[in-house]
Motif scaffolding. Structure first.
Motif, PDB file in Angstrom:
ATOM      1  N   SER A  83       0.833  -1.314  -0.037  1.00 53.93           N
ATOM      2  CA  SER A  83       0.014   0.043   0.207  1.00 53.93           C
ATOM      3  C   SER A  83       0.810   1.287  -0.159  1.00 53.93           C
ATOM      4  O   SER A  83       0.583   2.159  -0.667  1.00 53.93           O
ATOM      5  N   VAL A  84       1.951   1.265   0.826  1.00 54.25           N
ATOM      6  CA  VAL A  84       2.923   2.287   0.713  1.00 54.25           C
ATOM      7  C   VAL A  84       3.391   2.713  -0.731  1.00 54.25           C
ATOM      8  O   VAL A  84       3.680   3.553  -1.129  1.00 54.25           O
ATOM      9  N   ARG A  85       4.052   1.433  -1.171  1.00 60.57           N
ATOM     10  CA  ARG A  85       4.803   1.451  -2.493  1.00 60.57           C
ATOM     11  C   ARG A  85       3.787   1.866  -3.456  1.00 60.57           C
ATOM     12  O   ARG A  85       4.172   2.713  -4.393  1.00 60.57           O
ATOM     13  N   ALA A  86       2.578   1.570  -3.418  1.00 61.55           N
ATOM     14  CA  ALA A  86       1.580   1.997  -4.429  1.00 61.55           C
ATOM     15  C   ALA A  86       1.402   3.681  -4.704  1.00 61.55           C
ATOM     16  O   ALA A  86       1.018   4.093  -5.494  1.00 61.55           O
TER      17      ALA A  86
ATOM     18  N   GLU B 190       8.903  -7.440  -1.595  1.00 62.98           N
ATOM     19  CA  GLU B 190       7.850  -8.388  -2.432  1.00 62.98           C
ATOM     20  C   GLU B 190       6.847  -7.206  -2.920  1.00 62.98           C
ATOM     21  O   GLU B 190       6.414  -7.020  -3.905  1.00 62.98           O
ATOM     22  N   ALA B 191       6.883  -5.966  -2.012  1.00 62.53           N
ATOM     23  CA  ALA B 191       6.086  -4.892  -2.508  1.00 62.53           C
ATOM     24  C   ALA B 191       6.666  -4.188  -3.720  1.00 62.53           C
ATOM     25  O   ALA B 191       5.859  -3.287  -4.243  1.00 62.53           O
ATOM     26  N   GLY B 192       7.702  -4.489  -4.129  1.00 66.81           N
ATOM     27  CA  GLY B 192       8.403  -3.537  -5.169  1.00 66.81           C
ATOM     28  C   GLY B 192       9.348  -2.879  -4.915  1.00 66.81           C
ATOM     29  O   GLY B 192       9.653  -2.012  -5.876  1.00 66.81           O
ATOM     30  N   PHE B 193       9.782  -2.665  -3.587  1.00 60.03           N
ATOM     31  CA  PHE B 193      10.966  -1.787  -3.291  1.00 60.03           C
ATOM     32  C   PHE B 193      12.299  -2.208  -3.950  1.00 60.03           C
ATOM     33  O   PHE B 193      12.617  -3.355  -3.811  1.00 60.03           O
ATOM     34  N   THR B 194      13.119  -1.456  -4.494  1.00 61.26           N
ATOM     35  CA  THR B 194      14.398  -2.009  -5.221  1.00 61.26           C
ATOM     36  C   THR B 194      15.302  -2.086  -4.306  1.00 61.26           C
ATOM     37  O   THR B 194      16.457  -2.733  -4.769  1.00 61.26           O
ATOM     38  N   THR B 195      15.479  -1.152  -3.350  1.00 56.79           N
ATOM     39  CA  THR B 195      16.655  -1.281  -2.239  1.00 56.79           C
ATOM     40  C   THR B 195      16.048  -1.170  -0.928  1.00 56.79           C
ATOM     41  O   THR B 195      14.880  -0.635  -0.686  1.00 56.79           O
TER      42      THR B 195
ATOM     43  N   SER C 156      15.662   1.133  15.009  1.00 54.44           N
ATOM     44  CA  SER C 156      16.678   1.097  13.888  1.00 54.44           C
ATOM     45  C   SER C 156      15.793   1.849  12.942  1.00 54.44           C
ATOM     46  O   SER C 156      14.675   2.137  12.639  1.00 54.44           O
ATOM     47  N   LEU C 157      16.781   2.631  11.869  1.00 51.19           N
ATOM     48  CA  LEU C 157      16.198   3.149  10.698  1.00 51.19           C
ATOM     49  C   LEU C 157      16.071   2.244   9.430  1.00 51.19           C
ATOM     50  O   LEU C 157      17.042   1.555   8.827  1.00 51.19           O
ATOM     51  N   MET C 158      14.961   1.970   8.654  1.00 52.13           N
ATOM     52  CA  MET C 158      14.855   1.138   7.651  1.00 52.13           C
ATOM     53  C   MET C 158      14.586   2.284   6.512  1.00 52.13           C
ATOM     54  O   MET C 158      13.964   2.977   6.650  1.00 52.13           O
ATOM     55  N   THR C 159      15.394   2.170   5.505  1.00 49.72           N
ATOM     56  CA  THR C 159      15.675   2.947   4.201  1.00 49.72           C
ATOM     57  C   THR C 159      15.220   2.043   2.962  1.00 49.72           C
ATOM     58  O   THR C 159      15.987   1.178   2.751  1.00 49.72           O
ATOM     59  N   CYS C 160      14.280   2.326   2.303  1.00 51.55           N
ATOM     60  CA  CYS C 160      13.659   1.909   1.090  1.00 51.55           C
ATOM     61  C   CYS C 160      13.544   2.798   0.056  1.00 51.55           C
ATOM     62  O   CYS C 160      13.108   3.704   0.228  1.00 51.55           O
ATOM     63  N   THR C 161      14.004   2.240  -1.263  1.00 48.71           N
ATOM     64  CA  THR C 161      13.774   3.014  -2.594  1.00 48.71           C
ATOM     65  C   THR C 161      12.801   2.397  -3.296  1.00 48.71           C
ATOM     66  O   THR C 161      12.636   1.226  -3.515  1.00 48.71           O
ATOM     67  N   ALA C 162      11.797   3.276  -3.626  1.00 46.35           N
ATOM     68  CA  ALA C 162      10.837   2.617  -4.546  1.00 46.35           C
ATOM     69  C   ALA C 162      11.337   2.456  -6.069  1.00 46.35           C
ATOM     70  O   ALA C 162      12.246   3.158  -6.343  1.00 46.35           O
TER      71      ALA C 162
END
Length: 248
Positions: free
Chosen positions: A131-134, A207-212, A242-248
């Motif tokens: 939902s976030v990735r979308a 699985e949601a589509g984040f690339t990193t 902790s800090l989790m960092t994701c790239t869409a």
């Protein structure tokens, strides 16, 4: 777990704001935003916004648009109450479940402070990330403060504002029962959350589509007479988050 925040409302906001771990979370988030070059001109989404502290931080940093989302109507009421006036016309608040967000974006940046630990099962956890990735543009960032697993019963976080009372092995992730520790002492504010491992969170993000997907240790504020360097050194040895960092 929305109901618990509807019930404790203002006391949750006050207890969180006084806690040392929350000060470290804010310092960590601010450092990450600085490394990204700030938020000026960006469309930003603040998930699990609670009473709106981080939402107002994004808007105050010059974001073009800021939307705060929480599943608790009571916390959204408090956020709107704390952010009234024409200077906050740049903020929108919305009651919504992060596992089924409407189409709100697209956004350039999303923040999520203690969101994913509210997922009651693996299906809900994956739905949250999807939902976030979308709602993010390609290349957008997700900055998420997430609890560290494995501390209880080996580590006592009471000096930093939270005490874990029990860990129940049930469902897809253990259920932790906790309460805030305040100074001066006050009747405890109890809450619960799921202890997802970092690997579970990373799997859901991919699985949601984040690339990193990356991880950063918590950062602590400068020492002061109340919380000196020895205090923060002990905290950094086993921090709450902790800090989790994701790239869409």
């Amino acid at each position: 777990m929305r109901y618990q925040y509807d019930i404790i409302g203002e006391r949750y906001a006050e207890s969180r704001s006084m806690a040392a771990f929350s000060a470290a979370d804010t310092h960590t988030l601010l450092g990450a935003l600085d490394e990204l070059g700030g938020v000026r001109g960006l469309d930003t989404l603040d998930l699990a916004c609670g009473h709106g502290d981080n939402t107002r931080l994004l808007a105050g940093g010059g974001a073009r648009r800021t939307v705060g989302v929480d599943s608790s109507p009571e916390l959204i009421r408090l956020a709107r109450e704390h952010g009234t006036g024409p200077e906050r016309a740049d903020i929108e608040y919305l009651v919504a479940d992060a596992a089924g967000l409407p189409d709100l974006g697209p956004f350039d940046l999303a923040t999520a402070v203690y969101l994913f630990n509210q997922a009651p099962d693996r299906g809900s956890l994956h739905a949250m990330f999807r939902s976030v990735r979308a709602n993010l543009r390609p290349g957008a960032k997700l900055l998420a403060i997430v609890p560290n697993a494995g501390a209880f019963p080996h580590v006592d976080w009471s000096p930093y504002g939270v005490r874990i009372l029990d860990r129940l092995r049930e469902g897809d992730a253990p259920l932790l029962k906790a309460h805030f520790v305040t100074e001066p002492p006050a009747p405890p504010v109890h809450f619960e959350y799921r202890e997802w491992a970092h690997a579970d969170l990373a799997e859901a993000a991919v699985e949601a589509g984040f690339t990193t997907v990356g991880w950063q240790p918590t950062r602590t504020p400068p020492a002061d007479p109340v919380r000196d360097e020895a205090y923060w050194t002990a905290y950094r040895a086993w921090p709450v988050s902790s800090l989790m960092t994701c790239t869409a």
